[in-house]
Write an enzyme that holds these catalytic residues in place. Structure first.
Site, PDB file in Angstrom:
ATOM      1  N   THR A 326       0.818  -1.206   0.000  1.00  0.00           N
ATOM      2  CA  THR A 326       0.000   0.000   0.000  1.00  0.00           C
ATOM      3  C   THR A 326       0.854   1.259   0.000  1.00  0.00           C
ATOM      4  O   THR A 326       0.580   2.220  -0.727  1.00  0.00           O
ATOM      5  CB  THR A 326      -0.936   0.001   1.218  1.00  0.00           C
ATOM      6  OG1 THR A 326      -1.855  -1.088   1.094  1.00  0.00           O
ATOM      7  CG2 THR A 326      -1.721   1.298   1.318  1.00  0.00           C
ATOM      8  N   HIS A 457      -8.987  -6.536   2.484  1.00  0.00           N
ATOM      9  CA  HIS A 457      -7.776  -6.955   3.195  1.00  0.00           C
ATOM     10  C   HIS A 457      -8.188  -8.051   4.171  1.00  0.00           C
ATOM     11  O   HIS A 457      -9.273  -7.998   4.750  1.00  0.00           O
ATOM     12  CB  HIS A 457      -7.172  -5.760   3.955  1.00  0.00           C
ATOM     13  CG  HIS A 457      -5.771  -6.003   4.457  1.00  0.00           C
ATOM     14  ND1 HIS A 457      -5.472  -6.945   5.425  1.00  0.00           N
ATOM     15  CD2 HIS A 457      -4.593  -5.424   4.122  1.00  0.00           C
ATOM     16  CE1 HIS A 457      -4.177  -6.930   5.659  1.00  0.00           C
ATOM     17  NE2 HIS A 457      -3.618  -6.021   4.877  1.00  0.00           N
ATOM     18  N   ASP A 508      -4.083   0.275  -5.178  1.00  0.00           N
ATOM     19  CA  ASP A 508      -2.755   0.566  -4.634  1.00  0.00           C
ATOM     20  C   ASP A 508      -1.725  -0.433  -5.135  1.00  0.00           C
ATOM     21  O   ASP A 508      -0.587  -0.095  -5.422  1.00  0.00           O
ATOM     22  CB  ASP A 508      -2.778   0.616  -3.104  1.00  0.00           C
ATOM     23  CG  ASP A 508      -3.231  -0.698  -2.460  1.00  0.00           C
ATOM     24  OD1 ASP A 508      -3.762  -1.570  -3.162  1.00  0.00           O
ATOM     25  OD2 ASP A 508      -3.072  -0.828  -1.226  1.00  0.00           O
ATOM     26  N   HIS A 509      -2.138  -1.686  -5.270  1.00  0.00           N
ATOM     27  CA  HIS A 509      -1.262  -2.752  -5.786  1.00  0.00           C
ATOM     28  C   HIS A 509      -2.135  -3.962  -6.054  1.00  0.00           C
ATOM     29  O   HIS A 509      -3.353  -3.926  -5.832  1.00  0.00           O
ATOM     30  CB  HIS A 509      -0.143  -3.098  -4.790  1.00  0.00           C
ATOM     31  CG  HIS A 509      -0.647  -3.518  -3.436  1.00  0.00           C
ATOM     32  ND1 HIS A 509      -1.056  -4.805  -3.148  1.00  0.00           N
ATOM     33  CD2 HIS A 509      -0.805  -2.818  -2.291  1.00  0.00           C
ATOM     34  CE1 HIS A 509      -1.447  -4.888  -1.890  1.00  0.00           C
ATOM     35  NE2 HIS A 509      -1.310  -3.694  -1.345  1.00  0.00           N
TER      36      HIS A 509
END
Length: 648
Positions: A326, A457, A508-509
């Site tokens: 992140t 997450h 973010d990724h």
């Protein structure tokens, strides 16, 4: 020698044997898991278990080093005392429990990152609150701890039944007889610490082979020791003047002019488009790989809203994240800079008062705010944003002596309907953003809001009865995040400020970065779209682009003149040549079209041709001019940050 294994050192070698057997078991389990993702040659299998055994023995010697010192210096009479017959088994039991727990942690860490312990594991020691709660919500901890304690007891009892304890306590030894084995073991352990590098396992291009060859515990301490990599010490370089000439030529645009000469990339951008000032809301989505979207071939219908929005937006369909965490995504989206080796700049020392995206917005009369549903103390986010022109709104704890250039507002309980270890759910953070935007609109204040989501997450939990998938899986979390964004957009469409508000949606990724190759390009591809741009037709930008290009391209659309101190470019400019910059903590990659250069420590340079259709990389030879271009991107980025060239 036979007497040695049955004498005072019996327990020492019993522990070492236990450690090697269990290390072998963990490596085997991880190997079986990796076989689902890649094929291994016979040579790679021999390497995995051969080099792995070497690291396991060395790690075991290091762990047992205190006991080797104990065996050397404690006299025979003292060693055979009753207190030691109680003390030593207890300490052994504790060490076995800790070792078993570390093995369990390796399995869970691999499940998340497909890697042995690295910088991330070191970070997690610092942020214990989030990590412990995350683990507690993701796994049945009481059962696992009970299992670890039972296994440890069985092993300890087994050693007792094998008479290992009686052999070690009842055997007589002189100082001379124990000095040679003790000193030998101590020397080997110390030599391993000093001379053996974790990078010895990283000799091939297969990521899985390299990681499986390592020992998790040793990898952890190696990462702790090498927290930051100095580019000048470890990577290939060109002459500084040449490096900046290369990068300035690369950054030149049809409407730009450099302000300074020499070691600077600062320039003035003069737009030909009619300028306007919309509010900007950036939704940075946790771990949203491109392959979760139907646009990239997914058939699970996880992101119906994002897929429909992609068709009604400026859609960057060939964008790549700069990293695997992140804070790398935040670095790319706020500093528009290639990833420098080691930790993200977000987590580095001396990262205050940098020239950021927020700085450009502030100069245009905007208020910048960073919204996070968790505690912004994690990963140094509050310090970075708070000291680089952003106000902070997070679900955090008040810390003593914390100071920011901006303000900090903590999300109150009344604004929270659901919360897990990583923070409040995405719907809740969006509701907080809406309230804040209403307030700013009331006071005629333009706003630039940077939102970091948390629901996608682990432990992948969210409010009940929102979607038709059970909680606890990545796919369900992706579906919920898509649902939450849809509800957010529906809500703000009725707001008076919506007509003059641009929405940027970007990941973010990716959810996973590991692949057969050390840097697997496909595992960096992310979705990005800009919604609600005035006087702009829906557009699919299929050029290869990077996260660092998002805001320079947006400013091109809205016609801004501004000072630019970024590596990112307006990808619609006639001088733009498609390229991406990305990397891990140590490997740095530069790709232009299908030509890929990877820079590694020990000044190593590798060149490949990348076939996207097959996701294959094959060795190639490029001109020195092209290789120098790859080096220049990272050399100048490191130089500018370390020497203050990125300051406001």
């Amino acid at each position: 020698m036979k007497k040695l294994f049955k004498g005072r050192f019996a327990l020492y070698f019993a522990f070492l044997t236990f450690f090697i057997i269990f290390s072998f078991t963990v490596r085997t389990l991880l190997f079986i898991s990796a076989c689902h993702h890649t094929d291994f040659t016979l040579f790679e299998i021999v390497k995995i278990f051969g080099i792995g055994l070497f690291f396991d023995i060395g790690t075991g010697l290091i762990i047992a080093l205190p006991y080797a010192l104990f065996l050397l210096f404690v006299s025979d009479k003292l060693y055979r005392k009753k207190w030691n017959k109680i003390f030593t088994p207890i300490i052994l039991f504790i060490f076995i429990v800790i070792t078993l727990f570390s093995f369990f942690a390796e399995l869970t860490f691999w499940q998340e990152f497909e890697s042995r312990f690295n910088f991330i594991a070191v970070d997690y020691l610092i942020y214990t609150y989030e990590v412990i709660h995350n683990i507690n919500e993701s796994y049945p901890i009481p059962l696992l701890l009970a299992a670890i304690l039972i296994i440890a007891f069985v092993i300890t009892y087994g050693l007792y039944k094998l008479k290992i304890f009686s052999q070690t306590f009842e055997s007589a030894s002189t100082k001379k007889s124990r000095s040679v084995p003790s000193i030998t073991l101590i020397v080997f352990a110390v030599a391993f610490i000093i001379f053996v590098k974790n990078s010895w396992a990283e000799q091939g291009n297969n990521h899985y082979t390299n990681e499986l060859s390592k020992a998790g515990t040793y990898s952890f301490f190696a990462a702790f020791k090498n927290n930051e990599l100095n580019y000048q010490d470890f990577y290939s370089q060109v002459d500084d003047k040449m490096a900046f000439e290369i990068i300035r030529n690369q950054l030149k645009e049809s409407n730009s002019s450099f302000i300074n000469s020499g070691k600077s990339i600062k320039r003035i951008i003069s737009s030909k488009n009619k300028a306007y000032k919309p509010n900007v809301i950036t939704i940075t989505i946790e771990s949203l790989s491109a392959d979760f979207l139907a646009h990239y071939g997914n058939t699970q219908h996880l992101t119906p809203f994002l897929d429909s929005s992609a068709n009604q937006s400026v859609f960057f369909s060939n964008m790549y994240a700069t990293g695997t965490r992140t804070v790398r995504g935040m670095e790319a989206l706020t500093l528009c800079i290639p990833p420098t080796p080691g930790s993200s700049i977000v987590r580095r020392m001396d990262n205050e008062h940098l020239f950021t995206v927020g700085h450009v917005f502030k100069n245009q009369g905007y208020t910048n705010t960073f919204f996070y549903g968790g505690d912004g103390y994690f990963d140094n986010m509050n310090h970075f944003f708070g000291n680089n022109g952003y106000n902070i709104v997070d679900r955090g704890r008040k810390l003593l002596n914390e100071t920011y250039d901006g303000s900090r507002t903590m999300i109150q309980d009344k604004d929270v309907t659901f919360e897990n270890a990583w923070g409040i759910c995405d719907e809740d953070i969006f509701n907080v953003v809406v309230k804040d935007a209403d307030e700013k609109y009331k006071h005629h204040q333009l706003f630039n809001n940077f939102i970091m989501t948390t629901s996608n997450h682990r432990p992948y939990t969210f409010p009940a009865n929102k979607i038709n998938l059970a909680q606890g899986t990545r796919e369900a979390a992706v579906r919920y995040t898509d649902y939450a964004i849809e509800k957010f957009i529906e809500k703000i469409k009725n707001k008076p400020w919506f007509e003059n508000t641009v929405i940027v949606i970007v990941a973010d990724h990716c959810a996973s970065s590991a692949g057969k190759n050390e840097i697997d390009i496909s595992k960096y591809q992310i979705p990005c779209m800009i919604l609600n741009l005035k006087n702009t037709a829906n557009t699919n930008i299929n050029k290869m682009t990077s996260q660092i290009d998002v805001f320079p391209t947006l400013w091109g659309f809205i016609g801004w003149n501004y000072t630019n101190d970024f590596f990112g470019k307006n990808v619609l400019d006639s001088n733009y040549k498609p390229r991406v910059v990305l990397g891990t903590y140590q490997k740095l990659a530069y790709m232009q079209n299908d030509s890929l250069v990877i820079l590694s420590p020990q000044r190593k340079i590798e060149s490949y041709l990348y076939d996207k259709s097959k996701n294959e990389q094959r060795k190639a030879n490029f001109s020195k001019e092209f290789t120098n271009k790859a080096i220049a991107n990272y050399q100048t980025a490191y130089e500018l940050f370390k020497n203050g060239g990125l300051k406001e």
